[in-house]
Design a protein around this motif. Sequence first.
Motif, mmCIF file in Angstrom:
data_model
loop_
_atom_site.group_PDB
_atom_site.id
_atom_site.type_symbol
_atom_site.label_atom_id
_atom_site.label_comp_id
_atom_site.label_asym_id
_atom_site.label_seq_id
_atom_site.Cartn_x
_atom_site.Cartn_y
_atom_site.Cartn_z
ATOM 1 N N LEU A 226 -11.574 1.494 -3.628
ATOM 2 C CA LEU A 226 -10.329 1.869 -2.964
ATOM 3 C C LEU A 226 -10.583 2.875 -1.848
ATOM 4 N N ARG A 288 0.954 2.133 -5.238
ATOM 5 C CA ARG A 288 0.309 0.936 -5.791
ATOM 6 C C ARG A 288 0.343 -0.243 -4.812
ATOM 7 N N LYS A 289 1.322 -0.260 -3.903
ATOM 8 C CA LYS A 289 1.429 -1.343 -2.922
ATOM 9 C C LYS A 289 0.839 -0.977 -1.562
ATOM 10 N N LEU A 291 -2.049 -1.070 -0.195
ATOM 11 C CA LEU A 291 -3.024 -1.949 0.467
ATOM 12 C C LEU A 291 -2.392 -3.196 1.080
ATOM 13 N N HIS A 402 -11.583 -6.000 1.563
ATOM 14 C CA HIS A 402 -10.722 -5.687 0.421
ATOM 15 C C HIS A 402 -10.521 -6.925 -0.455
ATOM 16 N N GLN A 406 -11.525 -7.369 -4.427
ATOM 17 C CA GLN A 406 -10.570 -7.792 -5.445
ATOM 18 C C GLN A 406 -11.091 -8.969 -6.262
ATOM 19 N N VAL A 412 -7.131 -2.360 -7.487
ATOM 20 C CA VAL A 412 -5.786 -1.794 -7.337
ATOM 21 C C VAL A 412 -5.304 -1.173 -8.647
#
Length: 420
Positions: A226, A288-289, A291, A402, A406, A412
């Motif tokens: 992150l 949390r949102k 990205l 990113h 993931q 996240v």
Amino acid sequence: MNRGFYTIMAAQFFSSLADNALLFVAIDLLINMKSPGWITPLLKLSFTLFYVLLAAFVGAFADSMPKGKVMFISNLIKVGGCLLIFANVHPLLAYAIVGFGAAVYSPAKYGILTELLPAEKLVAANGWVEGLTVMSIIFGTVMGGALVGHRVSSFLLDFDLPLIDTGITTPTQSALCVVVGIYILAAIFNTRIPDTGCRYGHQERNPIKLVTDFANCYSLLWKDKLGQISLAVTTLFWGAAQTLQFIVLEWANRTLKLSYEQATSLVGVVAIGVAAGAVISARSITLRKSLTVIPVGIAMGVIVMGMTMVHSVALAYPLLVLVGLLGGFFLVPMNALLQHRGHVLMSAGHSIAVQNFNENLSILVMLAAYSLMLRGHLNLDIIILIFGLFLAGTMFIIMRKHNSNQREFDSVSLIGEAKH
């Protein structure tokens, strides 16, 4: 938000207001000195130099005492830089001293947020910080241009104190008096900042160990899934934002045929957009949102390239507001995420020092490249296209990185993790 938070915001606003007003006063001074156009971007380069040179040391200094005290000392250094211009020191050197004060100031102003507030409030807090910082850019830009303009400077020079000969005889000197007054106001607010009670134990003073410790923090933040994404985005944004200031000034002069005072107002228009974007983002994007806003950065780069097709002031204003709005919208969540990960992985001051090093190294490189292109007499439209393409392309690469992270594991899910 508690009362201490608003005191910090007031101190930050006035200190940043003075920084930005001083920049445009110094630019006007360079113009009056008949300096070549490629020297003007070096003003900001000299300002950011100490952010890079002192990166290994300012984090430890910020963590060695209450943050309000650090901010107070920093403002005194900035006042010293202003006074050097009175002594006929070259603006590049004097503004570098102000940058020295700003480099010391920055880890404290951001680090205290993570000490004062819980993680879930950091996006909203950053909305305040970035919104007020951008407002200070707007007012500082317009103020700097106005202070050296004929109308305001004439009023200031005509103002006399009874029985006192101030010795203020030039528009630059009168403008500097106002800037110093704003720094002093910021310092007064610094003295009212509460002590959060956070202590980080003994801070290392050995330069070699400090550099080693900084290198470890630097590596830790870049290796974090992150941290590396948020750090890459903010690094790119600040390099691009500072370079865009000077591009807009040059574009307003060459393409739109505006005077210097009118051009500074146009720079302020970008900042209005950033402020609006920061407010919208703070109200609609959770940590949390955070990205999910990366594609907005790609759109910003594409729209910047549209400047080459605009030749009227009527179209310039909405275009620059849109560019600023997109920038503010994706900056705030990325900044909050980076602060959160830095606080989880290390101390507040050290994480902000790593952030400052990267962001200001980006500013140094991009401003140096822009200055070299100007010195090489490259067409301004070509410079704008290169700039926009670089911004959009780099943001696309960051987005791909990113997505790759993931696929390895859900990074996240780490958002909101407690300090370790």
